[in-house]
Design a protein around this motif. Structure first.
Motif, mmCIF file in Angstrom:
data_model
loop_
_atom_site.group_PDB
_atom_site.id
_atom_site.type_symbol
_atom_site.label_atom_id
_atom_site.label_comp_id
_atom_site.label_asym_id
_atom_site.label_seq_id
_atom_site.Cartn_x
_atom_site.Cartn_y
_atom_site.Cartn_z
ATOM 1 N N GLU A 287 0.812 -1.217 0.000
ATOM 2 C CA GLU A 287 0.000 0.000 0.000
ATOM 3 C C GLU A 287 0.846 1.267 0.000
ATOM 4 O OE1 GLU A 287 -3.721 2.051 2.462
ATOM 5 O OE2 GLU A 287 -2.830 0.171 3.152
ATOM 6 N N PRO A 288 1.929 1.367 0.822
ATOM 7 C CA PRO A 288 2.755 2.588 0.780
ATOM 8 C C PRO A 288 3.455 2.796 -0.560
ATOM 9 C CG PRO A 288 3.166 1.339 2.796
ATOM 10 C CD PRO A 288 2.381 0.446 1.889
ATOM 11 N N SER A 289 3.591 1.735 -1.367
ATOM 12 C CA SER A 289 4.265 1.843 -2.663
ATOM 13 C C SER A 289 3.291 2.042 -3.811
ATOM 14 C CB SER A 289 5.098 0.580 -2.922
ATOM 15 O OG SER A 289 6.050 0.390 -1.904
ATOM 16 N N GLY A 290 2.020 2.312 -3.479
ATOM 17 C CA GLY A 290 1.039 2.551 -4.528
ATOM 18 C C GLY A 290 0.323 1.310 -5.002
ATOM 19 N N GLY A 291 0.510 0.177 -4.324
ATOM 20 C CA GLY A 291 -0.163 -1.051 -4.715
ATOM 21 C C GLY A 291 0.769 -2.038 -5.403
ATOM 22 N N VAL A 292 0.362 -3.302 -5.411
ATOM 23 C CA VAL A 292 1.202 -4.366 -5.977
ATOM 24 C C VAL A 292 1.422 -4.151 -7.470
ATOM 25 C CG1 VAL A 292 1.503 -6.846 -6.232
ATOM 26 C CG2 VAL A 292 0.230 -5.954 -4.286
ATOM 27 N N LEU A 293 0.345 -3.950 -8.203
ATOM 28 C CA LEU A 293 0.460 -3.832 -9.659
ATOM 29 C C LEU A 293 1.273 -2.594 -10.056
ATOM 30 C CD1 LEU A 293 -3.163 -4.874 -10.717
ATOM 31 C CD2 LEU A 293 -1.073 -6.246 -10.798
ATOM 32 N N HIS A 294 1.069 -1.502 -9.325
ATOM 33 C CA HIS A 294 1.849 -0.296 -9.614
ATOM 34 C C HIS A 294 3.336 -0.536 -9.383
ATOM 35 C CE1 HIS A 294 3.764 3.579 -8.480
ATOM 36 N NE2 HIS A 294 3.064 4.034 -9.489
ATOM 37 N N TYR A 295 3.666 -1.239 -8.306
ATOM 38 C CA TYR A 295 5.070 -1.514 -8.004
ATOM 39 C C TYR A 295 5.692 -2.398 -9.079
ATOM 40 C CZ TYR A 295 9.258 -2.979 -5.520
ATOM 41 O OH TYR A 295 10.563 -3.224 -5.180
ATOM 42 N N ILE A 296 4.962 -3.455 -9.487
ATOM 43 C CA ILE A 296 5.473 -4.355 -10.525
ATOM 44 C C ILE A 296 5.725 -3.589 -11.811
ATOM 45 C CG2 ILE A 296 4.882 -6.303 -12.015
ATOM 46 C CD1 ILE A 296 3.381 -7.521 -9.621
ATOM 47 N N GLN A 297 4.753 -2.755 -12.218
ATOM 48 C CA GLN A 297 4.912 -2.009 -13.467
ATOM 49 C C GLN A 297 6.072 -1.026 -13.389
ATOM 50 O OE1 GLN A 297 1.672 -0.708 -16.146
ATOM 51 N NE2 GLN A 297 2.186 1.374 -15.515
ATOM 52 N N SER A 298 6.238 -0.355 -12.243
ATOM 53 C CA SER A 298 7.343 0.600 -12.098
ATOM 54 C C SER A 298 8.692 -0.092 -12.229
ATOM 55 C CB SER A 298 7.257 1.307 -10.739
ATOM 56 O OG SER A 298 6.120 2.122 -10.670
ATOM 57 N N ARG A 299 8.815 -1.282 -11.635
ATOM 58 C CA ARG A 299 10.073 -2.020 -11.715
ATOM 59 C C ARG A 299 10.310 -2.537 -13.133
ATOM 60 N NH1 ARG A 299 13.742 -0.786 -7.999
ATOM 61 N NH2 ARG A 299 12.456 0.420 -6.595
ATOM 62 N N ARG A 300 9.262 -2.952 -13.805
ATOM 63 C CA ARG A 300 9.417 -3.412 -15.193
ATOM 64 C C ARG A 300 9.810 -2.257 -16.108
ATOM 65 N NH1 ARG A 300 4.432 -7.850 -15.744
ATOM 66 N NH2 ARG A 300 5.807 -9.675 -15.610
ATOM 67 N N LEU A 301 9.217 -1.102 -15.891
ATOM 68 C CA LEU A 301 9.561 0.059 -16.716
ATOM 69 C C LEU A 301 11.011 0.469 -16.496
ATOM 70 C CD1 LEU A 301 6.315 2.191 -16.312
ATOM 71 C CD2 LEU A 301 7.166 1.187 -18.435
ATOM 72 N N LEU A 302 11.468 0.426 -15.251
ATOM 73 C CA LEU A 302 12.862 0.781 -14.967
ATOM 74 C C LEU A 302 13.812 -0.209 -15.625
ATOM 75 C CD1 LEU A 302 14.792 2.669 -13.544
ATOM 76 C CD2 LEU A 302 14.557 1.287 -11.486
ATOM 77 N N ALA A 303 13.479 -1.507 -15.559
ATOM 78 C CA ALA A 303 14.318 -2.522 -16.215
ATOM 79 C C ALA A 303 14.329 -2.326 -17.724
ATOM 80 C CB ALA A 303 13.813 -3.919 -15.858
ATOM 81 N N ALA A 304 13.166 -1.976 -18.289
ATOM 82 C CA ALA A 304 13.087 -1.719 -19.731
ATOM 83 C C ALA A 304 13.918 -0.499 -20.102
ATOM 84 C CB ALA A 304 11.633 -1.520 -20.141
#
Length: 380
Positions: A287-304
């Motif tokens: 929850e403090p990171s904006g939610g599970v899906l938001h966190y996953i997408q942010s990490r994928r975008l950074l890796a991309a």
């Protein structure tokens, strides 16, 4: 006479033996040791050259990746806001020298939901005082005292006119000690190790313009070790023990996401099964990171982004997008642009390496050499 000669000979031989025991003086030579070039270029920002009525708006925009800032109630925009901010990128750590007039600041839950920045921040005030609140606990900052704060949790506070040194370190740098750091979030470090860390940080700042590329990783590692040495987890408190358990679980979840960024099955359900937790518990953790899906997408975008800006990676943009779980090139482009402020095609020329490089194209230089860009790329 023979006895005298033998005595002199023995004494001479003993003196020769003694002489050989001592190291010989270094012989002068004409070859000078090669000098290593300094590795760091500062990234300065200042409002001093702007009209007084424009200064605070410029400061707000510069600090927007981290916090929302406001003027005190008794100050007006026309009074000006003379501030400066100089950042240094050591690859695994950012050092910022900052001077700013009195203001208030807040890193809200809404800000966290829209940001992938969750670094640790160490603050060393030089002048002035500050008061920062996290979960109704207030830490009072003052000169000579180190503060530790997570950018992965909401906070708010205010500061008088002050000059401070900030250290930003990626959360992953402390993956093996995350529970210890989280237990000390928004606290003042004290004791002999804290005093040694203050001295060490001061010595780093004094040498920023002369550090070489070989120095940087060792400095980051030494800083990390000293920060951990300053912290002692209060394991005797039940509440703290429960908090440490939650933090350890969160760290396992973060590692699972990082290790499965290219997996099509990276979903909340698979994470629940892998971690052995319920969906509600998982959602509570993120929850403090904006939610599970938001966190996953942010990490994928950074890796991309890292893959796109790697000159050795010749894959097409659509192939990189698919490799990190984006089924549509259009969806990837929209998400990428929203996260970084420029398109994936522009990301090909943007620098995501620790230090600004001379090879940055003119088109991508301004975006690459921004404080926000350095924050987002920190530790990757």
């Amino acid at each position: 006479m023979d006895a005298k000669r033998q005595g002199k000979t023995s004494a001479k031989q003993a003196l020769e033996r003694d002489r050989r025991r001592w190291p010989r003086e270094a012989q002068p030579h004409n070859e000078a040791a090669p000098l290593l070039a300094p590795a760091l270029e500062p990234l300065p920002f200042s409002t001093l050259e702007l009209a007084p009525e424009d200064q605070f708006a410029a400061w707000q925009a510069h600090m927007a990746p981290l916090v929302e800032v406001r003027l005190p109630d008794d100050r007006s925009l026309d009074g000006g806001f003379p501030a400066d901010h100089t950042a240094w990128n050591l690859g695994g750590m950012l050092i910022v020298q900052q001077h700013a007039p009195a203001h208030s600041y807040i890193r809200s839950a809404a800000k966290l939901r829209s940001s992938s920045i969750d670094h640790w921040c160490i603050v060393l005030p030089r002048t002035g005082r500050s008061w920062t609140e996290v979960d109704r606990r207030v830490a009072e900052g003052q000169p000579g005292k180190l503060e530790i704060r997570s950018l992965g949790y909401p906070f708010r506070g205010r500061t008088t006119d002050s000059e401070s040194l900030f250290l930003y370190l990626p959360r992953d740098l402390f993956s093996d000690a995350a529970a210890t750091l989280d237990a000390k979030n928004n606290s003042i470090l004290s004791g002999n190790f804290a005093n040694l860390l203050v001295d060490y940080v001061n010595s780093i700042e004094a040498r920023l313009r002369s550090l070489t590329a070989e120095d940087l990783p060792r400095i980051v590692h030494a800083t990390r070790s000293m920060i951990i040495a300053c912290l002692t987890p209060p394991a005797e408190h039940v509440a703290a023990a429960e908090q440490l358990t939650s933090v350890a679980l969160m760290e396992r979840a973060r590692r699972y996401v990082q290790n499965n960024l290219d997996a099509a099955h990276l979903t909340p359900d698979t994470m629940c099964r892998a971690l052995g937790v319920s969906r509600s518990r998982l959602y509570q953790l993120f929850e403090p990171s904006g939610g599970v899906l938001h966190y996953i997408q942010s990490r994928r975008l950074l890796a991309a982004h890292i893959a796109l800006s790697d000159p050795a990676d010749s894959r097409r943009i659509v192939e990189i997008a698919e490799a990190f779980g984006f089924s549509s090139a259009a969806n990837f482009s929209r998400a990428f642009s929203k996260e970084f402020g420029y398109s994936p095609r522009e990301g090909r020329t943007a620098v995501v390496l620790p230090r600004p490089a001379n090879s940055v194209s003119l088109a991508g230089h301004e975006k690459a050499s921004s404080f926000e860009g350095w924050l987002k790329a920190l530790g990757n």
